[in-house]
Design a protein around this motif. Structure first.
Motif, PDB file in Angstrom:
ATOM      1  N   ASN A  39       0.824  -1.196   0.000  1.00 29.61           N
ATOM      2  CA  ASN A  39       0.000   0.000   0.000  1.00 29.61           C
ATOM      3  C   ASN A  39       0.862   1.252   0.000  1.00 29.61           C
ATOM      4  N   THR A  40       2.025   1.161  -0.624  1.00 33.57           N
ATOM      5  CA  THR A  40       3.002   2.254  -0.563  1.00 33.57           C
ATOM      6  C   THR A  40       3.190   2.918  -1.921  1.00 33.57           C
ATOM      7  N   ILE A  41       3.295   4.234  -1.902  1.00 35.83           N
ATOM      8  CA  ILE A  41       3.618   5.010  -3.098  1.00 35.83           C
ATOM      9  C   ILE A  41       5.114   5.297  -3.064  1.00 35.83           C
ATOM     10  N   ILE A  42       5.819   4.937  -4.117  1.00 38.87           N
ATOM     11  CA  ILE A  42       7.265   5.127  -4.180  1.00 38.87           C
ATOM     12  C   ILE A  42       7.567   6.264  -5.155  1.00 38.87           C
ATOM     13  N   THR A  43       8.253   7.285  -4.679  1.00 33.86           N
ATOM     14  CA  THR A  43       8.696   8.361  -5.575  1.00 33.86           C
ATOM     15  C   THR A  43      10.202   8.251  -5.742  1.00 33.86           C
ATOM     16  N   ILE A  44      10.658   8.487  -6.955  1.00 37.84           N
ATOM     17  CA  ILE A  44      12.085   8.345  -7.254  1.00 37.84           C
ATOM     18  C   ILE A  44      12.637   9.627  -7.871  1.00 37.84           C
ATOM     19  N   GLY A  45      13.567  10.253  -7.158  1.00 33.45           N
ATOM     20  CA  GLY A  45      14.369  11.315  -7.726  1.00 33.45           C
ATOM     21  C   GLY A  45      15.640  10.663  -8.243  1.00 33.45           C
ATOM     22  N   GLU A  53       2.390  15.070   2.106  1.00 35.92           N
ATOM     23  CA  GLU A  53       1.423  14.838   3.181  1.00 35.92           C
ATOM     24  C   GLU A  53       0.850  13.422   3.157  1.00 35.92           C
ATOM     25  N   PHE A  54       1.250  12.610   2.189  1.00 39.35           N
ATOM     26  CA  PHE A  54       0.756  11.237   2.097  1.00 39.35           C
ATOM     27  C   PHE A  54       1.571  10.342   3.037  1.00 39.35           C
ATOM     28  N   PRO A  55       0.964   9.773   4.065  1.00 39.73           N
ATOM     29  CA  PRO A  55       1.716   8.973   5.033  1.00 39.73           C
ATOM     30  C   PRO A  55       2.266   7.664   4.458  1.00 39.73           C
ATOM     31  N   ASN A  56       1.735   7.237   3.310  1.00 43.67           N
ATOM     32  CA  ASN A  56       2.183   5.974   2.706  1.00 43.67           C
ATOM     33  C   ASN A  56       3.185   6.184   1.574  1.00 43.67           C
ATOM     34  N   ARG A  57       3.827   7.355   1.558  1.00 37.88           N
ATOM     35  CA  ARG A  57       4.806   7.664   0.520  1.00 37.88           C
ATOM     36  C   ARG A  57       6.224   7.380   1.013  1.00 37.88           C
ATOM     37  N   VAL A  58       7.019   6.720   0.172  1.00 30.70           N
ATOM     38  CA  VAL A  58       8.449   6.531   0.425  1.00 30.70           C
ATOM     39  C   VAL A  58       9.213   7.249  -0.683  1.00 30.70           C
ATOM     40  N   LYS A  61      -3.776  12.911  -7.972  1.00 33.31           N
ATOM     41  CA  LYS A  61      -4.856  12.016  -8.409  1.00 33.31           C
ATOM     42  C   LYS A  61      -4.336  10.586  -8.579  1.00 33.31           C
ATOM     43  N   ILE A  62      -3.163  10.451  -9.184  1.00 34.86           N
ATOM     44  CA  ILE A  62      -2.568   9.120  -9.381  1.00 34.86           C
ATOM     45  C   ILE A  62      -2.335   8.452  -8.035  1.00 34.86           C
ATOM     46  N   ALA A  63      -1.790   9.207  -7.088  1.00 31.90           N
ATOM     47  CA  ALA A  63      -1.481   8.650  -5.768  1.00 31.90           C
ATOM     48  C   ALA A  63      -2.741   8.221  -5.027  1.00 31.90           C
ATOM     49  N   LEU A  64      -3.824   8.946  -5.217  1.00 31.20           N
ATOM     50  CA  LEU A  64      -5.078   8.608  -4.543  1.00 31.20           C
ATOM     51  C   LEU A  64      -5.704   7.337  -5.105  1.00 31.20           C
ATOM     52  N   GLU A  65      -5.303   6.962  -6.296  1.00 25.30           N
ATOM     53  CA  GLU A  65      -5.858   5.756  -6.926  1.00 25.30           C
ATOM     54  C   GLU A  65      -5.247   4.465  -6.381  1.00 25.30           C
TER      55      GLU A  65
END
Length: 215
Positions: free
Chosen positions: A5-11, A121-126, A101-105
């Motif tokens: 249930n995690t959203i992963i962002t990559i820089g 502000e998304f607590p499930n973001r890494v 919107k993508i993250a909320l999906e």
């Protein structure tokens, strides 16, 4: 292991393999992957042509325009000022709105474009940052884009400067600074496979901890 249930962002530094790493992570978890796809979706939803998003992609604007953008963004698209807004501001707002919107999906992997900041502000973001030694990046870009080492180095330095300027303008953090992310890894020291494995271990531990906290 709990359900993903995690959203992963990559820089990523240019030539560090961030795109490939992101795709492998998405494939491992069976979740959506967005890099250039973010631009395509933002263009479709905003009605602004895709070519304009691509021409503005991760390019900084001046600080005065940035302040106007953020003032408007804080009030949302309903602001009457939106219709009179310069094009680059509309593109910025449309892209950030699409990222949310993508993250909320559901869980997904998002590469670049200040996604970590948009989803702060998304607590499930890494948030992850991928870097690599310059020589390794030169070799990678020279090979994949059929360039001389000198041309590859020039392209890398220009791309990194553009990405850093964009990130530093639009966020309260510094691009590539360890304190700006949850996890920073060197793909040249670990290799692509081991970098992916390290992120998976971190994300699984993070996800499990979130599940425990929710019980």
């Amino acid at each position: 292991m709990s359900e993903m249930n995690t959203i992963i962002t990559i820089g990523r530094q240019f030539g560090s393999g961030g795109h490939e790493i992101g795709k492998r992570l998405a494939a491992h978890y069976g979740i959506g992957f967005y890099d250039k796809e973010m631009l395509q979706r933002a263009a479709k939803e905003s009605g602004i042509c895709k070519e304009l998003f691509e021409s503005h992609d991760e390019k900084p604007t001046n600080s005065f325009l940035y302040s106007l953008v953020m003032d408007t963004y804080s009030y949302g698209f309903a602001s009457s000022a939106y219709s009179d807004m310069p094009l680059n501001q509309k593109i910025f707002l449309a892209q950030f709105d699409t990222i949310k919107k993508i993250a909320l999906e559901g869980p997904c992997v998002l590469v670049g474009r200040c996604a970590d900041y948009a989803l702060e502000e998304f607590p499930n973001r890494v948030s992850v940052f991928i870097h690599a030694e310059l020589d390794a990046r030169i070799q990678r870009i020279a090979r994949t884009e059929d360039l001389t080492d000198a041309a590859a180095k020039d392209k890398i330095l220009k791309a990194d400067k553009k990405r850093a300027s964009y990130y530093n303008y639009y966020t309260s953090k510094r691009w590539g600074d360890a304190s700006s992310y949850d996890l920073c890894l060197s793909s040249s020291k670990l290799g692509i496979d081991k970098t992916v494995e390290a992120i998976i271990r971190y994300v699984d531990a993070f996800n499990d901890q979130k599940t425990v906290e929710a019980i």
